[in-house]
Design a protein around this motif. Structure first.
Motif, PDB file in Angstrom:
ATOM      1  N   GLU A  48       5.430   4.858  -9.406  1.00  0.00           N
ATOM      2  CA  GLU A  48       4.202   4.357 -10.149  1.00  0.00           C
ATOM      3  C   GLU A  48       4.255   2.646 -10.133  1.00  0.00           C
ATOM      4  N   ILE A  49       3.072   2.210 -10.265  1.00  0.00           N
ATOM      5  CA  ILE A  49       2.705   1.015 -10.005  1.00  0.00           C
ATOM      6  C   ILE A  49       3.488   0.226 -10.921  1.00  0.00           C
ATOM      7  N   GLU A  50       3.705   0.487 -12.226  1.00  0.00           N
ATOM      8  CA  GLU A  50       4.464  -0.026 -13.379  1.00  0.00           C
ATOM      9  C   GLU A  50       5.803  -0.182 -12.817  1.00  0.00           C
ATOM     10  N   ASP A  51       6.442   0.720 -12.264  1.00  0.00           N
ATOM     11  CA  ASP A  51       7.772   0.686 -11.859  1.00  0.00           C
ATOM     12  C   ASP A  51       7.935  -0.198 -10.700  1.00  0.00           C
ATOM     13  N   VAL A  52       7.343  -0.385  -9.853  1.00  0.00           N
ATOM     14  CA  VAL A  52       7.096  -1.213  -8.962  1.00  0.00           C
ATOM     15  C   VAL A  52       7.020  -2.498  -9.287  1.00  0.00           C
ATOM     16  N   THR A  53       6.295  -2.881 -10.078  1.00  0.00           N
ATOM     17  CA  THR A  53       6.352  -4.231 -10.822  1.00  0.00           C
ATOM     18  C   THR A  53       7.675  -4.679 -11.386  1.00  0.00           C
ATOM     19  N   ARG A  54       8.286  -3.485 -12.302  1.00  0.00           N
ATOM     20  CA  ARG A  54       9.543  -3.932 -12.778  1.00  0.00           C
ATOM     21  C   ARG A  54      10.726  -4.048 -11.798  1.00  0.00           C
ATOM     22  N   LEU A  55      10.680  -3.598 -10.580  1.00  0.00           N
ATOM     23  CA  LEU A  55      11.594  -3.464  -9.855  1.00  0.00           C
ATOM     24  C   LEU A  55      11.535  -4.729  -8.714  1.00  0.00           C
ATOM     25  N   LEU A  56      10.174  -5.290  -8.311  1.00  0.00           N
ATOM     26  CA  LEU A  56      10.156  -6.226  -7.451  1.00  0.00           C
ATOM     27  C   LEU A  56       9.797  -7.641  -8.065  1.00  0.00           C
ATOM     28  N   LYS A  57       9.205  -7.724  -9.330  1.00  0.00           N
ATOM     29  CA  LYS A  57       8.889  -9.026  -9.835  1.00  0.00           C
ATOM     30  C   LYS A  57      10.131  -9.232 -10.884  1.00  0.00           C
ATOM     31  N   GLY A  58      10.230 -10.511 -11.254  1.00  0.00           N
ATOM     32  CA  GLY A  58      11.523 -10.981 -12.078  1.00  0.00           C
ATOM     33  C   GLY A  58      11.515 -12.450 -12.110  1.00  0.00           C
ATOM     34  N   LYS A  59      12.609 -12.723 -12.675  1.00  0.00           N
ATOM     35  CA  LYS A  59      13.001 -14.401 -12.624  1.00  0.00           C
ATOM     36  C   LYS A  59      12.996 -15.031 -11.450  1.00  0.00           C
TER      37      LYS A  59
ATOM     38  N   GLU B 134       0.943  -1.148  -0.011  1.00  0.00           N
ATOM     39  CA  GLU B 134      -0.091   0.009   0.164  1.00  0.00           C
ATOM     40  C   GLU B 134       0.868   1.338   0.013  1.00  0.00           C
ATOM     41  N   ALA B 135       0.620   2.416  -1.000  1.00  0.00           N
ATOM     42  CA  ALA B 135       1.303   3.305  -1.030  1.00  0.00           C
ATOM     43  C   ALA B 135       1.310   4.282   0.293  1.00  0.00           C
TER      44      ALA B 135
ATOM     45  N   LEU C 157       8.868  -0.633   2.923  1.00  0.00           N
ATOM     46  CA  LEU C 157       9.935  -0.642   2.138  1.00  0.00           C
ATOM     47  C   LEU C 157      10.183   0.825   1.367  1.00  0.00           C
ATOM     48  N   VAL C 158      11.315   1.304   1.585  1.00  0.00           N
ATOM     49  CA  VAL C 158      11.828   2.556   1.010  1.00  0.00           C
ATOM     50  C   VAL C 158      12.518   2.531  -0.104  1.00  0.00           C
ATOM     51  N   ARG C 159      13.565   1.479  -0.390  1.00  0.00           N
ATOM     52  CA  ARG C 159      14.312   1.338  -1.585  1.00  0.00           C
ATOM     53  C   ARG C 159      14.339   0.084  -2.333  1.00  0.00           C
ATOM     54  N   ALA C 160      14.293  -0.188  -3.587  1.00  0.00           N
ATOM     55  CA  ALA C 160      14.661  -1.611  -4.035  1.00  0.00           C
ATOM     56  C   ALA C 160      15.688  -1.450  -4.985  1.00  0.00           C
ATOM     57  N   ASP C 161      16.936  -2.080  -4.577  1.00  0.00           N
ATOM     58  CA  ASP C 161      17.943  -2.043  -5.646  1.00  0.00           C
ATOM     59  C   ASP C 161      18.520  -0.314  -5.830  1.00  0.00           C
ATOM     60  N   GLY C 162      18.320   0.238  -4.628  1.00  0.00           N
ATOM     61  CA  GLY C 162      19.012   1.667  -4.873  1.00  0.00           C
ATOM     62  C   GLY C 162      17.985   2.417  -5.214  1.00  0.00           C
ATOM     63  N   THR C 163      16.797   2.179  -5.944  1.00  0.00           N
ATOM     64  CA  THR C 163      15.615   3.050  -6.324  1.00  0.00           C
ATOM     65  C   THR C 163      14.722   3.532  -5.088  1.00  0.00           C
ATOM     66  N   SER C 164      14.452   4.794  -5.002  1.00  0.00           N
ATOM     67  CA  SER C 164      13.460   5.064  -3.957  1.00  0.00           C
ATOM     68  C   SER C 164      11.849   4.533  -4.262  1.00  0.00           C
ATOM     69  N   LEU C 165      11.240   4.210  -3.274  1.00  0.00           N
ATOM     70  CA  LEU C 165       9.987   3.704  -3.668  1.00  0.00           C
ATOM     71  C   LEU C 165       8.938   4.677  -3.153  1.00  0.00           C
TER      72      LEU C 165
ATOM     73  N   GLY D 148       7.067   5.077   1.139  1.00  0.00           N
ATOM     74  CA  GLY D 148       7.391   4.036   0.060  1.00  0.00           C
ATOM     75  C   GLY D 148       6.311   3.147  -0.140  1.00  0.00           C
ATOM     76  N   LEU D 149       6.488   2.011   0.359  1.00  0.00           N
ATOM     77  CA  LEU D 149       5.331   0.891   0.278  1.00  0.00           C
ATOM     78  C   LEU D 149       5.174   0.209   1.730  1.00  0.00           C
ATOM     79  N   ALA D 150       4.084   0.372   2.221  1.00  0.00           N
ATOM     80  CA  ALA D 150       3.894  -0.415   3.359  1.00  0.00           C
ATOM     81  C   ALA D 150       3.273  -1.660   2.952  1.00  0.00           C
ATOM     82  N   LEU D 151       3.741  -2.581   3.715  1.00  0.00           N
ATOM     83  CA  LEU D 151       3.521  -4.224   3.712  1.00  0.00           C
ATOM     84  C   LEU D 151       2.209  -4.447   4.303  1.00  0.00           C
TER      85      LEU D 151
END
Length: 395
Positions: free
Chosen positions: A95-106, A55-56, A83-91, A60-63
Motif C-alpha cells: 500500500e502507498i501508505e506503507d511505501v511512505t513509511r518505509l522510504l521516507k524518514g529523517k 510505479e507499482a 525495488l523489491v524490498r526495503a529493510d527486509g519488507t517486500s514491496l 515491487g516498485l519500478a523507478l
C-alpha cells in the motif's frame, strides 16, 4: 461501544468524528498525523527520502524517475531499476501508505533496498540477479518552477509555477532574474493548473512586479485574521517589462491572489479562462499533545479593488454558480487541447527526474493556443501599451 475495538478501529472512529465536526466547507478538515506530515511537506516544498518516482509493478516498485544527485542516484540506482524490498519488507503489492513509511524518514538515516537492475522485460519475470544497496535519506526539493524562453527570437520568458510552496519564491526569483539579465522583452507567468499553496509566497511573487499599493485584504471574525498586505518598493522590482499571467479553471487560491492583484493594478494582462474561485484562507493549528492538526477557514480575501469571487457549489436555483477572476483575454481550450497540454506538463516535470517522455508526440508549440495568444500579445506590444494607458481598477 458494545463490541471491543482495537486501537486502529478506535483511532479511525475518532478521525471520522473530527472530520464530521469540521465539515464546515470543502477546505476545513482534521489532519491526522500522516496527513499532517504530507501537508507540511507540501507547504515546505521538500521532504526527506530517497529522491525517486515509482510505479507499482508485480515485482515491487519500478523507478520511473530518479532525482539528479539525490540519495538514490548517489547510491547507484537508475531509472528502470525495480525495488523489491526495503529493510527486509517486500514491496510487491504494498500500500502507498506503507511505501511512505518505509522510504521516507529523517535526513541522514539509512534504508537498505534490494533491487533488480535494468529495465523490466516486456513480458515474463526479470532474469537478472538481485542487488542490495544502502541509501541514506536526504532532503529532496521537487521543483515547482519551470522556465523556458519563447517567441520567434526567444525574447520572452515563460515561467510556470505548479504550486506555491515555501521553496517556490527563491526558484521563481532565480528564473526571473536570469531572464532580466538575458535581456528579455516580456514575462509570461503561467498559473494554469496551480491550485495554490502558501499565501506568503504568493504575496512575494506579486510584489516582484509592484512597488506600491495593496496586494490583498483579509477579513475574518478574529482580530488576527484581518490584515492588509501591501507591496514594498525594492530595487529588484520588475517594472520595465511587459507582463502576462496565464490562468485557467484550476488556478485557485494563491494563484488568484497573484492574478487578482496584478490585474487590479493594471500591471498584467490575464489570458486564458476564468479561474476557480477560492477566495478563502485556511490556518493550520496543531492539536496540543498530538501530532495531528486542524485546518480551518479563518478569513475571506479580497483583491485590491475589493473583488472576492468565492465559488459556491449550487445557487438557489440549483445551477452551479460562476466563480473566479475573468481574464482580460479569454482563450478557451477544447478537451483535446487541454489533455495535450497536461501531457506536455507531465513530461516537462518528469524530465527533471530523468524520466523518459511518456507522451513524446505532444508538441506544446502546436497544442497551446493560450500561450500562443499571449506571445502574440507581447510580440505586438498590445499588452504593454494597454497597461501603460490604464488606471488602477476601481471595482
Amino acid at each position: 461501544y458494545v463490541d471491543e475495538l482495537d486501537e486502529r478501529a478506535q483511532r479511525d472512529a475518532f478521525y471520522r468524528a473530527m472530520n464530521g465536526y469540521l465539515d464546515l466547507d470543502p477546505y476545513s478538515e482534521f489532519l491526522p498525523p500522516r496527513e499532517q506530515r504530507n501537508v507540511r511537506e507540501d507547504i515546505e516544498g521538500r521532504y526527506a527520502g530517497l529522491g525517486i518516482k515509482i510505479e507499482a509493478v508485480d515485482e515491487g516498485l519500478a523507478l520511473v524517475g530518479v532525482f539528479p544527485d539525490g540519495p538514490a542516484a548517489q547510491a547507484g540506482l537508475n531509472v528502470g531499476d525495480t525495488l523489491v524490498r526495503a529493510d527486509g519488507t517486500s514491496l510487491s503489492g504494498i500500500e502507498i501508505e506503507d511505501v511512505t513509511r518505509l522510504l521516507k524518514g529523517k535526513p541522514n538515516t539509512p534504508v537498505r533496498v534490494a533491487f533488480l537492475p535494468g529495465p523490466r522485460p516486456e513480458s515474463g519475470p526479470h532474469q537478472v540477479p538481485e542487488r542490495e544497496v544502502v541509501v541514506t535519506r536526504g532532503v529532496i526539493r521537487p521543483p515547482t518552477v519551470f522556465s523556458r524562453y519563447v517567441g520567434d527570437r526567444d525574447q520572452f520568458v515563460h515561467i510556470r509555477l505548479t504550486d506555491f510552496a515555501e521553496e517556490t519564491e527563491d526558484d521563481f526569483n532565480e528564473a526571473l532574474d536570469a531572464a532580466r539579465e538575458k535581456g528579455v522583452d516580456g514575462v509570461l507567468v503561467d498559473l494554469r493548473g496551480n491550485g495554490g499553496g502558501v499565501l506568503t509566497t504568493a504575496l512575494q511573487v506579486a510584489d516582484r512586479f509592484l512597488d506600491k499599493g495593496l496586494i490583498l485584504r483579509m477579513e475574518g471574525r478574529a482580530r488576527d485574521t484581518n490584515k492588509n498586505h501591501k507591496a514594498r518598493a525594492d530595487k529588484n522590482d520588475v517594472k520595465d517589462l511587459a507582463l502576462i499571467v496565464l490562468v485557467d479553471g484550476s488556478s485557485a487560491s494563491a494563484s488568484e491572489v497573484v492574478a487578482g492583484a496584478l490585474q487590479d493594478h493594471r500591471r498584467a494582462v490575464l489570458v486564458g479562462e476564468r479561474t476557480y474561485g477560492k477566495f478563502l484562507v485556511q490556518q493550520i493549528t496543531p492539536i496540543p499533545g498530538t501530532r495531528a492538526s486542524i485546518k480551518l477557514t479563518t478569513s475571506r480575501y479580497y483583491t485590491p479593488a475589493g473583488r472576492s469571487y468565492q465559488a459556491r457549489s449550487r445557487a438557489k436555483n440549483g445551477q452551479a454558480e460562476p466563480a473566479g477572476l475573468f481574464p482580460d483575454v479569454v482563450v478557451p481550450l477544447t478537451d483535446e487541447q487541454e489533455e495535450a497540454l497536461v501531457r506536455f506538463w507531465f513530461d516537462q516535470e518528469g524530465a527533471v527526474w530523468g524520466s523518459e517522455p511518456r507522451f513524446p508526440e505532444v508538441d506544446v508549440d502546436h497544442v497551446d493556443p493560450q500561450l500562443e495568444r499571449a506571445i502574440k500579445l507581447l510580440s505586438g506590444d498590445v499588452a504593454w501599451r494597454a497597461i501603460r494607458r490604464g488606471q488602477p481598477r476601481r471595482g
